[in-house]
Each structure stands twice: as C-alpha cells, then as structure tokens.
Design a protein around this motif. Sequence first.
Motif, PDB file in Angstrom:
ATOM      1  N   ARG A  40      36.633  35.665  33.455  1.00 30.20           N
ATOM      2  CA  ARG A  40      36.514  36.272  34.789  1.00 30.20           C
ATOM      3  C   ARG A  40      35.174  37.001  34.933  1.00 30.20           C
ATOM      4  NH1 ARG A  40      40.679  38.879  34.359  1.00 30.20           N
ATOM      5  NH2 ARG A  40      42.125  37.277  35.108  1.00 30.20           N
ATOM      6  N   GLU A  41      34.775  37.690  33.888  1.00 27.13           N
ATOM      7  CA  GLU A  41      33.471  38.360  33.903  1.00 27.13           C
ATOM      8  C   GLU A  41      32.343  37.341  34.033  1.00 27.13           C
ATOM      9  OE1 GLU A  41      33.045  40.839  30.470  1.00 27.13           O
ATOM     10  OE2 GLU A  41      34.972  41.842  30.788  1.00 27.13           O
ATOM     11  N   GLU A  42      32.472  36.222  33.335  1.00 31.51           N
ATOM     12  CA  GLU A  42      31.441  35.194  33.420  1.00 31.51           C
ATOM     13  C   GLU A  42      31.381  34.591  34.823  1.00 31.51           C
ATOM     14  OE1 GLU A  42      29.202  34.615  31.292  1.00 31.51           O
ATOM     15  OE2 GLU A  42      29.996  35.722  29.574  1.00 31.51           O
ATOM     16  N   MET A  43      32.525  34.444  35.466  1.00 32.63           N
ATOM     17  CA  MET A  43      32.538  33.967  36.848  1.00 32.63           C
ATOM     18  C   MET A  43      31.731  34.899  37.750  1.00 32.63           C
ATOM     19  SD  MET A  43      36.459  32.658  37.501  1.00 32.63           S
ATOM     20  CE  MET A  43      36.880  30.928  37.296  1.00 32.63           C
ATOM     21  N   ARG A  44      31.975  36.190  37.602  1.00 31.11           N
ATOM     22  CA  ARG A  44      31.264  37.157  38.442  1.00 31.11           C
ATOM     23  C   ARG A  44      29.771  37.158  38.121  1.00 31.11           C
ATOM     24  NH1 ARG A  44      36.016  40.864  37.271  1.00 31.11           N
ATOM     25  NH2 ARG A  44      37.396  40.631  39.073  1.00 31.11           N
ATOM     26  N   THR A  45      29.426  36.988  36.859  1.00 33.05           N
ATOM     27  CA  THR A  45      28.018  36.949  36.467  1.00 33.05           C
ATOM     28  C   THR A  45      27.274  35.829  37.192  1.00 33.05           C
ATOM     29  OG1 THR A  45      28.466  37.873  34.285  1.00 33.05           O
ATOM     30  CG2 THR A  45      26.445  36.610  34.515  1.00 33.05           C
ATOM     31  N   LEU A  46      27.953  34.719  37.433  1.00 35.31           N
ATOM     32  CA  LEU A  46      27.338  33.576  38.102  1.00 35.31           C
ATOM     33  C   LEU A  46      27.524  33.619  39.617  1.00 35.31           C
ATOM     34  CD1 LEU A  46      28.119  30.650  35.645  1.00 35.31           C
ATOM     35  CD2 LEU A  46      25.994  31.904  35.958  1.00 35.31           C
ATOM     36  N   GLY A  47      27.985  34.756  40.139  1.00 35.26           N
ATOM     37  CA  GLY A  47      28.098  34.912  41.577  1.00 35.26           C
ATOM     38  C   GLY A  47      29.357  34.347  42.182  1.00 35.26           C
ATOM     39  N   ARG A  48      30.320  34.004  41.357  1.00 36.07           N
ATOM     40  CA  ARG A  48      31.600  33.530  41.875  1.00 36.07           C
ATOM     41  C   ARG A  48      32.510  34.715  42.183  1.00 36.07           C
ATOM     42  NH1 ARG A  48      32.956  28.081  41.378  1.00 36.07           N
ATOM     43  NH2 ARG A  48      31.241  26.815  40.532  1.00 36.07           N
ATOM     44  N   ASP A  49      33.533  34.466  42.958  1.00 39.76           N
ATOM     45  CA  ASP A  49      34.444  35.532  43.395  1.00 39.76           C
ATOM     46  C   ASP A  49      35.859  35.177  42.958  1.00 39.76           C
ATOM     47  OD1 ASP A  49      35.487  37.784  44.613  1.00 39.76           O
ATOM     48  OD2 ASP A  49      35.581  36.857  46.603  1.00 39.76           O
ATOM     49  N   PRO A  50      36.194  35.401  41.691  1.00 38.97           N
ATOM     50  CA  PRO A  50      37.521  34.992  41.203  1.00 38.97           C
ATOM     51  C   PRO A  50      38.642  35.785  41.851  1.00 38.97           C
ATOM     52  CG  PRO A  50      36.398  36.337  39.570  1.00 38.97           C
ATOM     53  CD  PRO A  50      35.392  36.062  40.645  1.00 38.97           C
ATOM     54  N   VAL A  51      39.791  35.155  41.938  1.00 40.53           N
ATOM     55  CA  VAL A  51      41.002  35.823  42.427  1.00 40.53           C
ATOM     56  C   VAL A  51      41.297  37.013  41.509  1.00 40.53           C
ATOM     57  CG1 VAL A  51      43.502  35.541  42.708  1.00 40.53           C
ATOM     58  CG2 VAL A  51      41.935  33.707  43.409  1.00 40.53           C
ATOM     59  N   PRO A  52      41.625  38.181  42.062  1.00 40.66           N
ATOM     60  CA  PRO A  52      41.957  39.324  41.206  1.00 40.66           C
ATOM     61  C   PRO A  52      43.096  38.994  40.250  1.00 40.66           C
ATOM     62  CG  PRO A  52      41.658  40.033  43.483  1.00 40.66           C
ATOM     63  CD  PRO A  52      41.634  38.533  43.491  1.00 40.66           C
ATOM     64  N   ALA A  53      43.027  39.560  39.060  1.00 35.18           N
ATOM     65  CA  ALA A  53      44.002  39.240  38.021  1.00 35.18           C
ATOM     66  C   ALA A  53      45.433  39.501  38.468  1.00 35.18           C
ATOM     67  CB  ALA A  53      43.689  40.025  36.752  1.00 35.18           C
ATOM     68  N   ASP A  54      45.652  40.569  39.253  1.00 37.40           N
ATOM     69  CA  ASP A  54      47.018  40.912  39.639  1.00 37.40           C
ATOM     70  C   ASP A  54      47.594  39.978  40.700  1.00 37.40           C
ATOM     71  OD1 ASP A  54      45.326  41.796  41.627  1.00 37.40           O
ATOM     72  OD2 ASP A  54      46.357  43.708  41.941  1.00 37.40           O
ATOM     73  N   LEU A  55      46.768  39.086  41.248  1.00 41.22           N
ATOM     74  CA  LEU A  55      47.260  38.135  42.253  1.00 41.22           C
ATOM     75  C   LEU A  55      47.401  36.713  41.694  1.00 41.22           C
ATOM     76  CD1 LEU A  55      45.205  39.210  45.421  1.00 41.22           C
ATOM     77  CD2 LEU A  55      47.530  39.882  44.766  1.00 41.22           C
ATOM     78  N   GLU A  56      46.917  36.493  40.479  1.00 38.46           N
ATOM     79  CA  GLU A  56      46.900  35.127  39.943  1.00 38.46           C
ATOM     80  C   GLU A  56      48.285  34.514  39.856  1.00 38.46           C
ATOM     81  OE1 GLU A  56      42.927  35.452  37.094  1.00 38.46           O
ATOM     82  OE2 GLU A  56      44.920  35.867  36.273  1.00 38.46           O
ATOM     83  N   ALA A  57      49.268  35.304  39.451  1.00 34.82           N
ATOM     84  CA  ALA A  57      50.619  34.763  39.251  1.00 34.82           C
ATOM     85  C   ALA A  57      51.302  34.394  40.561  1.00 34.82           C
ATOM     86  CB  ALA A  57      51.472  35.760  38.483  1.00 34.82           C
ATOM     87  N   SER A  58      50.780  34.879  41.698  1.00 30.81           N
ATOM     88  CA  SER A  58      51.429  34.616  42.984  1.00 30.81           C
ATOM     89  C   SER A  58      50.873  33.389  43.682  1.00 30.81           C
ATOM     90  CB  SER A  58      51.257  35.830  43.905  1.00 30.81           C
ATOM     91  OG  SER A  58      49.882  36.038  44.221  1.00 30.81           O
ATOM     92  N   LEU A  59      49.894  32.709  43.089  1.00 29.17           N
ATOM     93  CA  LEU A  59      49.252  31.569  43.739  1.00 29.17           C
ATOM     94  C   LEU A  59      50.100  30.314  43.605  1.00 29.17           C
ATOM     95  CD1 LEU A  59      45.596  32.153  42.510  1.00 29.17           C
ATOM     96  CD2 LEU A  59      46.565  32.729  44.732  1.00 29.17           C
ATOM     97  N   PRO A  60      49.948  29.360  44.548  1.00 32.73           N
ATOM     98  CA  PRO A  60      50.648  28.077  44.407  1.00 32.73           C
ATOM     99  C   PRO A  60      50.241  27.404  43.105  1.00 32.73           C
ATOM    100  CG  PRO A  60      49.687  28.299  46.591  1.00 32.73           C
ATOM    101  CD  PRO A  60      49.154  29.445  45.784  1.00 32.73           C
ATOM    102  N   LEU A  61      51.206  26.763  42.478  1.00 34.19           N
ATOM    103  CA  LEU A  61      50.979  26.242  41.134  1.00 34.19           C
ATOM    104  C   LEU A  61      51.243  24.747  41.050  1.00 34.19           C
ATOM    105  CD1 LEU A  61      52.894  29.008  39.156  1.00 34.19           C
ATOM    106  CD2 LEU A  61      50.443  28.895  39.555  1.00 34.19           C
ATOM    107  N   GLY A  62      50.508  24.079  40.180  1.00 29.38           N
ATOM    108  CA  GLY A  62      50.840  22.736  39.757  1.00 29.38           C
ATOM    109  C   GLY A  62      51.333  22.790  38.325  1.00 29.38           C
ATOM    110  N   SER A  63      51.167  21.699  37.610  1.00 27.00           N
ATOM    111  CA  SER A  63      51.611  21.632  36.217  1.00 27.00           C
ATOM    112  C   SER A  63      50.555  20.911  35.397  1.00 27.00           C
ATOM    113  CB  SER A  63      52.948  20.890  36.100  1.00 27.00           C
ATOM    114  OG  SER A  63      53.938  21.499  36.904  1.00 27.00           O
ATOM    115  N   THR A  64      50.461  21.253  34.129  1.00 29.83           N
ATOM    116  CA  THR A  64      49.493  20.623  33.238  1.00 29.83           C
ATOM    117  C   THR A  64      50.003  20.634  31.813  1.00 29.83           C
ATOM    118  OG1 THR A  64      47.268  20.790  32.280  1.00 29.83           O
ATOM    119  CG2 THR A  64      48.256  22.826  33.063  1.00 29.83           C
TER     120      THR A  64
END
Length: 394
Positions: free
Chosen positions: A293-317
């Motif tokens: 997540r820190e590396e994402m921000r370093t490159l100017g990306r805007d990752p979903v906050p950690a506390d919201l990740e579990a609430s996102l629509p999911l697939g399977s892998t």
Amino acid sequence: MPAVSASSTVSDVVTRRGSDLLELSHSIHAEPELAFAEHRSCAKTTALVAERGFEITAAAGGLDTAFRARFGDGPLVVGVCAEYDALPGMGHACGHNIIAASAVGAALALAEVAEELGLTVVLVGTPAEEAGGGKALLLAAGVFDDIATTVMCHPGPADIAGARSLALSEVAVTYRGRESHAAVAPHLGRNAADAVTVAQVAIGLLRQHLAPGQMMHGITTDGGQAPNVIPAHTAMKYYMRATDSASLQALEQRMADCFTAGALATGCEHDVVESAPVYRELAPDPWLADVFREEMRTLGRDPVPADLEASLPLGSTDMGNVTQVMPGIHPVIGVDAGGASVHQPEFAAAAAGPSGDRAVLEGAAMLARTVVRLAETPTERDRILAAAERRAAS
C-alpha cells in the motif's frame, strides 16, 4: 557517492526492461489461450527469465503449461506467480497478460539483488486460474514446498493492496431420464430438462436464505436435442461462493439438496461431480499488504483504505489456496477501462492499452520493492522464515 539502494536497483531494472515487458504483455494479449492450453503464453513468459540465467523446470507439477524458473541460492525463497490463461470468447478480459508481464518484471528485478539480499527468486507459471485451479494442483504436487512467501498482482478497476476473495467450488450436474416422443407417448418419458427446471426453481427460492457473502451462479450446458423428444440427458455447471471455506461447505450442502430435488420430482437419476479444485479465500499477509500500500502511494496511486478492503465486491482466485498455507499477497492494480470491470470486453481492450501498460511496469516495481523491504527488515524476514520452517516440519 552513496551506495545505490536495492529498492532503487529493482526499480531501475523494471524501467530498463520496460519495452521487453510491454512486448510480452501485448504478445500474450494478442494470442489468448484457455486453461491448460496456454502453450504459447507459457513459452513467452519463460523466455526473458531464461535469457537472464534462471533455471527453468518445464511442466512443473505434471502440468504441461506450468513452469518454475529459479535464480539465486539465498535462504529466503520468494515465489512470484505468473498467470496467462484467458477467458472463452473474451480473451484477456481479466488482464492475465498484465499478471504474467508484471511477474516477469518483478523476477528480473529481484534477480539483480538476490545475492545482496540473500534471496532465491522463483517465478512460478500457474495455468488455469480462470477454470481448473492450477495453483491448487501445483500446491498438491509440491511445487511451492520450498517457497517461504509468494506474491503476485492482478489488474482490476481500483487499487487494493490487501485484496480479499471468496472461496469457490465448481460442480457439474447431470440428469438422466428416458426419451419418448413428446406428443405420441409423453407418459413414457422422464424429462431430464424438467429436472433442471425444478433444481433451478429450488435454487432461486434458496437465495432468500443465503448467509452474507454466499452466492451461486450457473449455466445449462446441455438442455436436450429436439423439441419433439423428451430429453433423457441434461447438464448444468454451477459455481458456489462464500466468504470462507466453512460457509462454502454449508452452501454446498443446501445446493446439493436443490439438485436432488430436481431428480426426485421428475423421476430422473443425477450426479454431482466436483469439476475443479476448491478455491479458498485470500488471506493476505498484513505486513506485506501494508508495505505494498505504501508503494502504491509512492507511485501516485490512491489505494482503497485498509478498513474498507473487506467490504468491496469480490471474485475468487486459486491464489487464495497459496495464501492459506504461506504468507503472501494478491493486490489489485487499478486499470482504467472507462468504468468497466473485469470480465467485460472493455477491460480486455484496456489490458493492452496505456493504463494496462502502466499496471505492468508499476506492478512489477511494487512487487519487487515489497520483497526488498521484506528482505531488509530482520523481524519480518525472520517471521517468514520461521513460518516456512514450521510448514516444512509439519
């Protein structure tokens, strides 16, 4: 002059090899291949690392389109997963060309610092993620046994460092009845198509009782041959998903009752066969996810906050199976597909466009830099190594 850091070195390697990585991504994208038939894609994915001096093991785990490419001899063995299978009729609408190219980029970058950081880098070519559970099969075959931690990234509509997934099982259901003329002697028949209908009605009624996170979806793969012949054979394929393996098992039992209902109501016989390994839910390593997540921000990306990740629509892998037995991550790298999500034609086009290309290069750099941080953080390195020792002893 100050010494060049390992993080800077891996980033420079990705930049230097950028044109090769994008050529790989576009080449895989241009020739999509389905599960267990990814012969060209597998060969393309091994080519750059073979040139770099990686030791290639073809047909890893007994799968023709799997491979292991190994570099270095350090005590911390890090796996990087490459996927390269496509979707029927939709090509790389899940962006597996991006996964393969970013994995190769991360492996090439880590090879440059392997000796300095005490690493062994293992690029694992994993076929059949979309259907067939390649990673689950490779786990069972021992392909991951010597690996302490495994990383990969997957394109998607948003940046998600600690991505989760749903557990999934896949079944093939067949019904066997008795043919008869639909007008002359319908009373002599046993309608296997009606069995499908009854089962699907029962499944539809079950939906109101599903636990949170449970879902099912299926298709009829054989519905009969002629309207004037009562069908004696029909078939369906169903996926079942749930937030975790225990919930999935409960759903499987209720679905089994629905399949049985179709047979009982119509006087048909039926079979339910598991048609692929079960995909377990992702369990991302919290420390690795935080670093990514820190590396994402370093490159100017805007990752979903950690506390919201579990609430996102999911697939399977099937990477979930890997993270259930060793520390690992499967972050999602955002690709701009004009509002489209994975498994849509627009996403297939974007996977070979400018945003997809950015995901290849930045995904490779972020994976490599995350592994560098792990190798350079004694407490976390020791934690990963200790977990690997416990797994080897069990």
